[in-house]
Motif scaffolding. Structure first.
Motif, PDB file in Angstrom:
ATOM      1  N   ASN A   1       0.804  -1.224   0.000  1.00 14.14           N
ATOM      2  CA  ASN A   1       0.000   0.000   0.000  1.00 14.14           C
ATOM      3  C   ASN A   1       0.836   1.273   0.000  1.00 14.14           C
ATOM      4  N   GLY A   2       1.996   1.228  -0.634  1.00 14.26           N
ATOM      5  CA  GLY A   2       2.813   2.418  -0.723  1.00 14.26           C
ATOM      6  C   GLY A   2       3.663   2.618   0.511  1.00 14.26           C
ATOM      7  N   PRO A   3       4.522   3.636   0.481  1.00 12.19           N
ATOM      8  CA  PRO A   3       5.469   3.853   1.579  1.00 12.19           C
ATOM      9  C   PRO A   3       4.774   4.324   2.853  1.00 12.19           C
ATOM     10  N   ARG A   4       5.055   3.624   3.953  1.00 12.99           N
ATOM     11  CA  ARG A   4       4.608   4.029   5.287  1.00 12.99           C
ATOM     12  C   ARG A   4       5.766   3.745   6.226  1.00 12.99           C
ATOM     13  N   ASN A   5       5.916   4.585   7.250  1.00  9.62           N
ATOM     14  CA  ASN A   5       7.028   4.375   8.160  1.00  9.62           C
ATOM     15  C   ASN A   5       6.669   3.324   9.205  1.00  9.62           C
TER      16      ASN A   5
ATOM     17  N   HIS B   1       2.951   1.621  10.566  1.00 14.61           N
ATOM     18  CA  HIS B   1       2.623   0.192  10.523  1.00 14.61           C
ATOM     19  C   HIS B   1       2.324  -0.336  11.922  1.00 14.61           C
ATOM     20  N   ARG B   2       3.065   0.130  12.928  1.00 14.71           N
ATOM     21  CA  ARG B   2       2.800  -0.328  14.292  1.00 14.71           C
ATOM     22  C   ARG B   2       1.430   0.143  14.780  1.00 14.71           C
ATOM     23  N   THR B   3       1.080   1.370  14.437  1.00 13.99           N
ATOM     24  CA  THR B   3      -0.241   1.875  14.825  1.00 13.99           C
ATOM     25  C   THR B   3      -1.339   1.036  14.180  1.00 13.99           C
ATOM     26  N   ALA B   4      -1.160   0.729  12.896  1.00 17.15           N
ATOM     27  CA  ALA B   4      -2.151  -0.097  12.207  1.00 17.15           C
ATOM     28  C   ALA B   4      -2.239  -1.482  12.839  1.00 17.15           C
ATOM     29  N   ALA B   5      -1.081  -2.062  13.208  1.00 17.05           N
ATOM     30  CA  ALA B   5      -1.070  -3.382  13.835  1.00 17.05           C
ATOM     31  C   ALA B   5      -1.816  -3.364  15.160  1.00 17.05           C
ATOM     32  N   GLU B   6      -1.583  -2.332  15.970  1.00 14.46           N
ATOM     33  CA  GLU B   6      -2.253  -2.241  17.266  1.00 14.46           C
ATOM     34  C   GLU B   6      -3.757  -2.054  17.099  1.00 14.46           C
ATOM     35  N   THR B   7      -4.162  -1.292  16.096  1.00 17.10           N
ATOM     36  CA  THR B   7      -5.593  -1.095  15.838  1.00 17.10           C
ATOM     37  C   THR B   7      -6.259  -2.418  15.470  1.00 17.10           C
ATOM     38  N   HIS B   8      -5.613  -3.183  14.579  1.00 17.93           N
ATOM     39  CA  HIS B   8      -6.172  -4.480  14.200  1.00 17.93           C
ATOM     40  C   HIS B   8      -6.203  -5.426  15.394  1.00 17.93           C
ATOM     41  N   ALA B   9      -5.149  -5.416  16.202  1.00 13.64           N
ATOM     42  CA  ALA B   9      -5.103  -6.313  17.358  1.00 13.64           C
ATOM     43  C   ALA B   9      -6.199  -5.978  18.357  1.00 13.64           C
ATOM     44  N   ALA B  10      -6.436  -4.689  18.576  1.00 11.45           N
ATOM     45  CA  ALA B  10      -7.474  -4.272  19.517  1.00 11.45           C
ATOM     46  C   ALA B  10      -8.851  -4.738  19.058  1.00 11.45           C
TER      47      ALA B  10
ATOM     48  N   GLU C   1       0.731  -6.421   9.595  1.00 13.29           N
ATOM     49  CA  GLU C   1       1.203  -5.053   9.812  1.00 13.29           C
ATOM     50  C   GLU C   1       2.403  -5.010  10.762  1.00 13.29           C
ATOM     51  N   ARG C   2       2.422  -5.926  11.736  1.00 16.28           N
ATOM     52  CA  ARG C   2       3.565  -5.949  12.653  1.00 16.28           C
ATOM     53  C   ARG C   2       4.825  -6.421  11.937  1.00 16.28           C
ATOM     54  N   MET C   3       4.684  -7.357  10.996  1.00 20.54           N
ATOM     55  CA  MET C   3       5.840  -7.798  10.205  1.00 20.54           C
ATOM     56  C   MET C   3       6.334  -6.655   9.329  1.00 20.54           C
ATOM     57  N   ARG C   4       5.426  -5.915   8.752  1.00 21.90           N
ATOM     58  CA  ARG C   4       5.829  -4.767   7.931  1.00 21.90           C
ATOM     59  C   ARG C   4       6.516  -3.704   8.790  1.00 21.90           C
ATOM     60  N   ALA C   5       6.005  -3.489   9.994  1.00 22.83           N
ATOM     61  CA  ALA C   5       6.636  -2.517  10.898  1.00 22.83           C
ATOM     62  C   ALA C   5       8.047  -2.955  11.243  1.00 22.83           C
ATOM     63  N   LEU C   6       8.213  -4.237  11.491  1.00 24.38           N
ATOM     64  CA  LEU C   6       9.523  -4.781  11.846  1.00 24.38           C
ATOM     65  C   LEU C   6      10.540  -4.534  10.731  1.00 24.38           C
ATOM     66  N   VAL C   7      10.136  -4.855   9.503  1.00 26.51           N
ATOM     67  CA  VAL C   7      11.054  -4.700   8.365  1.00 26.51           C
ATOM     68  C   VAL C   7      11.317  -3.219   8.087  1.00 26.51           C
TER      69      VAL C   7
ATOM     70  N   ASP D   1       9.546  -7.816  17.293  1.00 26.35           N
ATOM     71  CA  ASP D   1       9.691  -6.424  16.875  1.00 26.35           C
ATOM     72  C   ASP D   1      10.306  -5.592  18.001  1.00 26.35           C
ATOM     73  N   LEU D   2       9.842  -5.779  19.231  1.00 27.27           N
ATOM     74  CA  LEU D   2      10.374  -5.010  20.362  1.00 27.27           C
ATOM     75  C   LEU D   2      11.827  -5.369  20.652  1.00 27.27           C
ATOM     76  N   GLU D   3      12.165  -6.657  20.514  1.00 25.54           N
ATOM     77  CA  GLU D   3      13.550  -7.063  20.749  1.00 25.54           C
ATOM     78  C   GLU D   3      14.492  -6.466  19.705  1.00 25.54           C
ATOM     79  N   LEU D   4      14.049  -6.448  18.462  1.00 23.56           N
ATOM     80  CA  LEU D   4      14.908  -5.933  17.397  1.00 23.56           C
ATOM     81  C   LEU D   4      15.148  -4.445  17.530  1.00 23.56           C
ATOM     82  N   GLU D   5      14.201  -3.735  18.159  1.00 18.42           N
ATOM     83  CA  GLU D   5      14.384  -2.290  18.337  1.00 18.42           C
ATOM     84  C   GLU D   5      15.633  -1.982  19.150  1.00 18.42           C
ATOM     85  N   SER D   6      15.953  -2.835  20.122  1.00 19.54           N
ATOM     86  CA  SER D   6      17.112  -2.586  20.990  1.00 19.54           C
ATOM     87  C   SER D   6      18.281  -3.511  20.682  1.00 19.54           C
ATOM     88  N   ALA D   7      18.127  -4.358  19.666  1.00 20.19           N
ATOM     89  CA  ALA D   7      19.205  -5.299  19.343  1.00 20.19           C
ATOM     90  C   ALA D   7      20.360  -4.564  18.684  1.00 20.19           C
ATOM     91  N   LYS D   8      21.572  -4.909  19.085  1.00 20.80           N
ATOM     92  CA  LYS D   8      22.754  -4.306  18.480  1.00 20.80           C
ATOM     93  C   LYS D   8      23.218  -5.166  17.316  1.00 20.80           C
TER      94      LYS D   8
END
Length: 209
Positions: free
Chosen positions: A93-97, A101-110, A120-126, A190-197
């Motif tokens: 669906n085009g470029p999104r940061n 993608h994380r916001t969309a994932a949380e909305t769907h999960a809720a 959406e969470r996989m897209r956010a991760l990548v 996704d959360l682990e990769l955010e802080s992974a070195k």
């Protein structure tokens, strides 16, 4: 019985057995086809005799069968092979940061839409890995390709990245259904990769420096 006729009959039979008298005879295949057509003709004759209205009734029945078959084909459509979908691009669906993608994932999960939430969470991760320059932004990249490429700077997470990519493909293209546990697993990665070195090679170290 006139015994004088026996030698004459034998002589005639011997004469007619010569190849010159059978040059124009049908070959074995032709004879077999002739027998087949004769059998089909007899079968149709028997069927027309048994069908109401005779031959005309048989034709009407045949037309009804053909019409039913045509209607069934029109209703169901021609059978088509399902295309291989796992090779489709990760982003559609085009470029999104990553944040979007994380916001969309949380909305769907809720809302309990776990299939969409996992995707959406996989897209956010990548996308997050691209924003951190651990992956080069590349249109058309698949989930499997992203996981394989991300495994180089993040070898400790390579196996989980591959598992996440397979999960994405199964949900997006394989007809599988995700659940809360599948989403929680993707979220944790996704959360682990955010802080992974990352384990930088020479090229990446120069760019980071």
């Amino acid at each position: 019985m006139d015994t004088s006729r026996v030698p004459a009959r034998e002589a005639a039979r011997h004469e007619l057995s010569k190849p010159m008298y059978h040059e124009n005879d049908p070959n074995p295949l032709q004879r077999a086809l002739d027998h087949l057509w004769t059998w089909i003709g007899d079968l149709l004759s028997s069927a027309s005799g048994a069908a109401p209205g005779g031959p005309v009734g048989l034709v009407v029945l045949a037309l009804i069968v053909i019409a039913l078959f045509a209607a069934l084909r029109w209703r169901l459509g021609s059978p088509q092979r399902s295309p291989k979908r796992p090779a489709d691009p990760l982003f559609e669906n085009g470029p999104r940061n990553a944040a979007q993608h994380r916001t969309a994932a949380e909305t769907h999960a809720a809302a309990g839409r776990w299939n969409e939430a996992v995707q959406e969470r996989m897209r956010a991760l990548v996308r997050s890995l691209e924003e951190r320059a651990l992956l080069d932004p590349r249109p058309g990249r698949t989930a499997d390709e992203a996981a394989a490429e991300a495994g180089h700077p993040l070898p400790a997470h390579a196996a989980r990245l591959q598992a996440a990519a397979r999960q994405f493909d199964d949900v997006a293209y394989g007809g599988r259904t995700a659940d809360r546990q599948a989403y929680q697993s993707m979220l944790a990665l996704d959360l682990e990769l955010e802080s992974a070195k990352p384990q930088l090679d020479g090229t990446l170290q120069e760019a980071a420096g």
